[in-house]
Every structure is written in C-alpha cells, then in structure tokens.
Design an enzyme around this catalytic site. Structure first.
Site, mmCIF file in Angstrom:
data_model
loop_
_atom_site.group_PDB
_atom_site.id
_atom_site.type_symbol
_atom_site.label_atom_id
_atom_site.label_comp_id
_atom_site.label_asym_id
_atom_site.label_seq_id
_atom_site.Cartn_x
_atom_site.Cartn_y
_atom_site.Cartn_z
ATOM 1 N N ASP A 16 0.869 -1.171 0.000
ATOM 2 C CA ASP A 16 0.000 0.000 0.000
ATOM 3 C C ASP A 16 0.914 1.233 0.000
ATOM 4 O OD1 ASP A 16 -2.284 1.722 0.558
ATOM 5 O OD2 ASP A 16 -1.503 1.815 2.612
ATOM 6 N N ASP A 18 -0.190 5.143 0.897
ATOM 7 C CA ASP A 18 -0.431 6.158 1.932
ATOM 8 C C ASP A 18 -0.474 5.528 3.311
ATOM 9 O OD1 ASP A 18 -0.729 8.456 0.192
ATOM 10 O OD2 ASP A 18 -2.506 7.415 -0.546
HETATM 11 C C1 XBP Z 1 -5.292 6.176 0.451
HETATM 12 C C2 XBP Z 1 -6.436 7.018 0.168
HETATM 13 C C3 XBP Z 1 -6.262 8.138 -0.755
HETATM 14 C C4 XBP Z 1 -5.443 9.276 -0.236
HETATM 15 C C5 XBP Z 1 -5.616 10.478 -1.126
HETATM 16 O O1 XBP Z 1 -5.739 4.914 0.937
HETATM 17 O O2 XBP Z 1 -7.518 6.799 0.652
HETATM 18 O O3 XBP Z 1 -7.523 8.628 -1.066
HETATM 19 O O4 XBP Z 1 -5.898 9.637 1.056
HETATM 20 O O5 XBP Z 1 -5.341 10.204 -2.456
HETATM 21 P P1 XBP Z 1 -4.796 3.619 0.854
HETATM 22 P P2 XBP Z 1 -6.270 10.748 -3.639
HETATM 23 O O6 XBP Z 1 -3.557 3.954 1.627
HETATM 24 O O7 XBP Z 1 -5.566 2.540 1.539
HETATM 25 O O8 XBP Z 1 -4.557 3.319 -0.578
HETATM 26 O O9 XBP Z 1 -6.724 12.118 -3.260
HETATM 27 O O10 XBP Z 1 -5.385 10.743 -4.854
HETATM 28 O O11 XBP Z 1 -7.416 9.776 -3.752
HETATM 29 MG MG MG Z 2 -2.924 3.157 3.451
#
Ligand code: XBP
Ligand code: MG
Length: 261
Positions: A16, A18
């Site tokens: 993953d 973020d």
């Molecule tokens: C990440 C997200 C993303 C980021 C923002 O979740 O939910 O929406 O917060 O990115 P994960 P965008 O780590 O589970 O993938 O604004 O580009 O959507």
């Molecule tokens: Mg995440």
C-alpha cells in the site's frame, strides 16, 4: 538458505502507499486538500482530527463528496457536482505534487531497505493503492530517486478499478498483472480498510500502523507492527507474534516465515 519448512515461497510483496510507504495523509494529502479548498475560495478546513474521521472513506474524490454530505450540504445544490469535485481534486493533486517535490515526507523505517533487498532477491514488488497514480510517482521519485519507478513490477492505483478499498478490486487487478496466486504474496498495509481489501483478495497481510490507524481493528492480519524496523531502529509489536522473538526488523526471511505459518 531458506530456513523455513513451508512449501510456499514468497514471490511478490504488494505495498500500500499512503500510511505504509510514507506518512502522507496528515502532512501531505490533508494540506493539499486544504490548499485546493483555499484556491477554490472555500472556507473548508480539514484539521488533523477531522481528517482522521474522513479517512474512513478511501479516495480523495469520494472523501470530498462524503465531507459535503456530512458537513457542507449547501454544496449539494451545485450544478455538475461530480465535475466540480473532479476539478477540485485535480487542484489537490497539483498541490500534493508541490509538497512531494519539497521532499519533506520521508519513507517510513525499513521501506527503502526492504525494497532494495526484495529487488536483489528477485522477489517482485507491486503497489496496490487507492491514491491517484501521479501521487505514487511524486512520492517515489522524491524519496527513492528519479528512476525508482523501475523498481516496481506492477503499479495499481486510483480509478483503475471502479471500487476502491475496502473492496478487494485493486488487489485482484495487481494479482492478475503479476500472474501470481495470493498465497505466493504478502500485502503490507497500514489501515483497517486496506486490511479488509487485502484479506478479501485472500492475501496474507502484515500491518504497520501509524497515528491515524493504531486503534483500528486488525483481526486477520499476520502481525501488527509499529513499522518495518531497521537493524539499528527496531520495530515494536502492537500484537505479539512469536516469529519476532529475536528478530526486530522485517526482511525477506521474516516475510517468508510469516506466509509459511
Ligand atoms: C489512500 C487514500 C487516498 C489518499 C488520497 O488509501 O484513501 O484517497 O488519502 O489520495 P490507501 P487521492 O492507503 O488505503 O490506498 O486524493 O489521490 O485519492
Ligand atoms: Mg494506506
């Protein structure tokens, strides 16, 4: 030498982005959303606790819509709301890029070491994230270098699948591209939504928590750790796993042991 006695050998690690590769939510995405709101003349301010609540919705466009439905219902009357959200989100991505270019958000402990170790052992490396694809590029280039995209065999991101996490779709998409069975892989996630997505795709999953996710429910994870750890900066265990009795950083050997259990 493989010191484990399992029969499944590790073929790929699915990361993953973020919260897992880097702590991007609080000091990357959140300020980028706020900068976009300001650019659009909105008085919306997503502070740290509010953003924690909004994180239950994955995907930036989906998160903005959820915020409008919960906290800013006057915006529901806008003509062409979907298009407006998309353009607001585009501005947010531009601000996120600027923040990544400043290089203030480092990779989490152990990430760089593990990626290079996996590469050297010919274990495939993939990304499975709900974030916008450009964001993955901005983060990786600012932390691992201009050519770092080449370290990854498959990158699955954003709207490439219609349903974002906790739906398993992005993991199915990545597994299909890797041409591997989930039992040959391990997913590394930081959130309950991410864990639900990975488990629904039958992937063994390791969790490294952060401030936003520490209290979430990680039932079903192989282990829950503070981070991937380094030989000189060990992880702490959030849930005890005997595999880590005398090993306090994640390397290919520990990943192999985890999926062999
Ligand atoms: C990440 C997200 C993303 C980021 C923002 O979740 O939910 O929406 O917060 O990115 P994960 P965008 O780590 O589970 O993938 O604004 O580009 O959507
Ligand atoms: Mg995440």
């Amino acid at each position: 030498m493989d010191t484990t006695n399992n029969h499944t050998s590790l073929k790929a690690v699915l990361f993953d982005v973020d919260g897992t590769l880097a702590d991007t939510e609080q000091d990357g995405h959140r300020p980028a959303f706020n900068a976009a709101f300001q650019e659009f003349g909105l008085s919306w301010q997503w502070d740290i606790p509010l953003y924690g609540k909004l994180l239950q919705i994955t995907g930036g466009k989906e998160r903005i819509r959820f915020y409008i439905e919960q906290y800013a219902t006057e915006a529901l009357n806008k003509a062409g709301l979907d298009e407006w959200i998309a353009s607001l989100h585009k501005a947010k991505t531009r601000h996120f890029k600027k923040l990544m270019e400043q290089g203030d958000i480092p990779l989490r402990p152990g990430v760089k070491r593990l990626i290079h170790e996996l590469r050297s052992k010919n274990i495939k490396i993939a990304i499975a994230t709900t974030t916008t694809p450009e964001n993955v590029t901005y983060l990786l280039q600012s932390t691992l270098g201009k050519d770092s995209m080449g370290l990854f065999d498959v990158i699955g991101a954003g709207d490439i699948v219609p349903k974002k996490k906790p739906a398993p779709d992005i993991y199915y998409w990545v597994l299909e591209k890797l041409k591997l069975a989930p039992s040959q892989c391990i997913a590394i996630e930081d959130s309950e939504n991410g864990l639900l997505a990975a488990l629904a795709a039958d992937l063994p999953t390791l969790i490294t928590v952060n401030n936003y996710t520490r209290q979430q429910n990680f039932d079903g994870a192989l282990a829950v750790l503070s981070d991937l750890g380094e030989p000189e900066q060990n992880f702490t265990q959030v849930s005890d796993n005997p595999i880590f009795a005398d090993k306090h950083w994640i390397d290919t050997e520990t990943l192999q042991q985890l999926i062999g259990k």
